[in-house]
Design an enzyme around this catalytic site. Structure first.
Site, PDB file in Angstrom:
ATOM      1  N   TRP A 204      -6.506 -11.010  -8.269  1.00 51.67           N
ATOM      2  CA  TRP A 204      -5.255 -10.972  -9.041  1.00 51.67           C
ATOM      3  C   TRP A 204      -4.144 -11.769  -8.363  1.00 51.67           C
ATOM      4  CZ3 TRP A 204      -8.284  -6.781  -7.812  1.00 51.67           C
ATOM      5  CH2 TRP A 204      -7.999  -6.127  -6.612  1.00 51.67           C
TER       6      TRP A 204
ATOM      7  N   GLU B  88      -2.414  -3.824 -11.177  1.00 51.69           N
ATOM      8  CA  GLU B  88      -1.483  -2.839 -10.625  1.00 51.69           C
ATOM      9  C   GLU B  88      -1.805  -1.432 -11.112  1.00 51.69           C
ATOM     10  OE1 GLU B  88       0.913  -2.970  -8.409  1.00 51.69           O
ATOM     11  OE2 GLU B  88       0.753  -5.117  -7.997  1.00 51.69           O
TER      12      GLU B  88
ATOM     13  N   THR C 186      -6.053   4.053  -5.994  1.00 47.60           N
ATOM     14  CA  THR C 186      -7.441   3.601  -6.021  1.00 47.60           C
ATOM     15  C   THR C 186      -7.602   2.399  -5.097  1.00 47.60           C
ATOM     16  OG1 THR C 186      -7.490   4.270  -8.336  1.00 47.60           O
ATOM     17  CG2 THR C 186      -9.346   2.965  -7.543  1.00 47.60           C
TER      18      THR C 186
ATOM     19  N   CYS D  72      -2.087  -1.638   9.663  1.00 46.66           N
ATOM     20  CA  CYS D  72      -1.358  -0.373   9.816  1.00 46.66           C
ATOM     21  C   CYS D  72      -2.051   0.709   9.001  1.00 46.66           C
ATOM     22  CB  CYS D  72       0.095  -0.554   9.381  1.00 46.66           C
ATOM     23  SG  CYS D  72       1.208   0.754   9.946  1.00 46.66           S
TER      24      CYS D  72
END
Length: 397
Positions: A64, A77, A83, A230
């Site tokens: 995308w 989105e 998910t 992170c």
DNA sequence: CATTCGTGGGT
DNA sequence: TACCCAAGAAT
């Protein structure tokens, strides 16, 4: 610093046991002084620069991101809400082949849309996609709206998703605050409370940091940072472009943050389920109501067992109440354990025989007798997949 | 502000 | 195993 710095105590108020128990030193805890707007204004340009440079070198190549089509970005989105990327990938590719444009999605019937979504979960997302496609065709000339207020007014589109779409598709400077960003920012400022308790401050931070010159890349980059470095467990701080700015890293708190709230154990429900056979090799299925859990999907009828009730009695009673027919409950076909987001179930599935009465859709939207060949064209919840497999296996043997 | 919404993966 | 969590939104 003297002995006091090693004083161990719980940062969280263990009195109510709300937060998970994690220990840290007094000096570490006293560094958790963030409250309100963090003073990151002066560092924002350097943070942006470091992040965008890292993104240029280490950013993920996602399908995308290769598109600027607001429709394709919108679909991605929505699929990516709660998910993981890996899960979304095959659904995204199939979806765009099935529904290449907003118009294609708008004119499809809901069952086709739900079938394409089958297995992804949170099915309101699919129902809202369908609804919103029709709204976009009717009210926005078939183009995803560029105005934030218009976008967020659409079903299924909240603040984060609106920001994600408008920044990715139109390069608008609209901040986002998804799970990745929450975790990254919570560590960056060593947020002394669970992110859910600091939404206002986190939104301010996200807006403050967003690069007004490169909003598209910045939002994608900070999500990549959260997804690849992170991470929740074992973050790769040594590779992080924000290492020298990160309060959590400086205090060695990266493994303790963000703070989490412990949840109550999930309730467990026992369900009696009927696979009702007729004399022509057909099986009865029903379509759940639009609202609520698994709305619009098909299922095998049944319901929750009551106190002092056998599974057989439960199945017979539920079928009489929900469909107003009489059945004979035969052998147990299969037992399926499944966990939803807020409860667990055991589906006690029984082969049944239709005795008398025409089934009526009393507590569902629709009823059908289907063959095993037809059944695959109907969207079912995941837990029902095992039941269908068992029926087919039974039919073979 | 808390609860309700799925499913798969990680520890 | 059991629990946590993941590109959240709606109510």
């Amino acid at each position: 610093m003297g002995e006091a710095k090693r004083t161990q105590y719980s940062v969280h108020d263990s009195a109510d046991g709300k937060y998970s128990q994690k220990q840290m030193s007094l000096s570490q805890a006293s560094a958790l002084s963030f409250g309100g707007t963090a003073n990151l204004g002066h560092a924002a340009p350097a943070l942006r620069q470091a992040l965008l440079t890292w993104y240029g070198e280490q950013g993920r190549d996602l399908p995308w991101r290769r598109s600027r089509d607001p429709y394709a970005i919108w679909i991605s989105e929505i699929m990516l809400q709660q998910t993981q990327v890996k899960t979304v990938m095959p659904y995204y590719q199939r979806w765009l082949k099935l529904f290449p444009t907003v118009a294609d999605l708008a004119k499809a019937d809901q069952q086709t849309v739900l079938k394409a979504w089958e297995g992804l979960g949170y099915y309101a997302r699919a129902r809202n996609l369908h609804k919103t496609a029709q709204l976009i065709v009717k009210q926005h000339d078939g183009v995803f709206p560029e105005v934030f207020e218009d976008a967020i007014a659409l079903p299924g589109i909240g603040r984060t998703t609106a920001g994600g779409i408008l920044s990715a598709a139109y390069n608008q400077p609209v901040a986002i605050l998804d799970g990745n960003v929450k975790r990254v920012l919570a560590r960056l400022v060593a947020l002394p409370k669970p992110p859910a308790k600091a939404m206002k401050e986190l939104w301010q931070l996200s807006e403050q940091l967003l690069d007004p010159q490169h909003p598209r890349d910045f939002n994608q980059a900070i999500m990549d940072l959260g997804a690849t470095l992170c991470t929740r467990h074992r973050p790769s701080c040594l590779l992080c472009p924000w290492q020298s700015y990160c309060t959590a890293y400086r205090q060695n708190l990266q493994s303790e943050l963000p703070m989490t709230e412990s949840r109550a154990p999930l309730p467990h429900k026992q369900i009696g389920v009927a696979v009702i056979h007729d004399n022509d090799g057909r099986i009865l299925i029903d379509r759940r109501k639009q609202e609520g859990l698994l709305g619009g999907l098909w299922e095998f009828p049944g319901g929750k067992i009551e106190p002092n009730e056998s599974f057989e009695e439960c199945v017979k009673r539920e079928i009489k109440e929900e469909l107003d027919i009489d059945i004979e409950v035969n052998d147990r076909l299969i037992t399926v354990d499944h966990a939803y987001s807020h409860f667990k179930v055991t589906l006690n599935v029984f082969n049944c025989t239709h005795i008398s009465g025409e089934p009526k859709p009393i507590e569902c939207d629709e009823i059908k007798w289907v063959t095993l060949d037809e059944i695959d064209s109907y969207p079912f919840p995941k837990a029902n997949g095992q039941i269908i497999d068992a029926i087919k296996e039974q039919a073979k043997g």
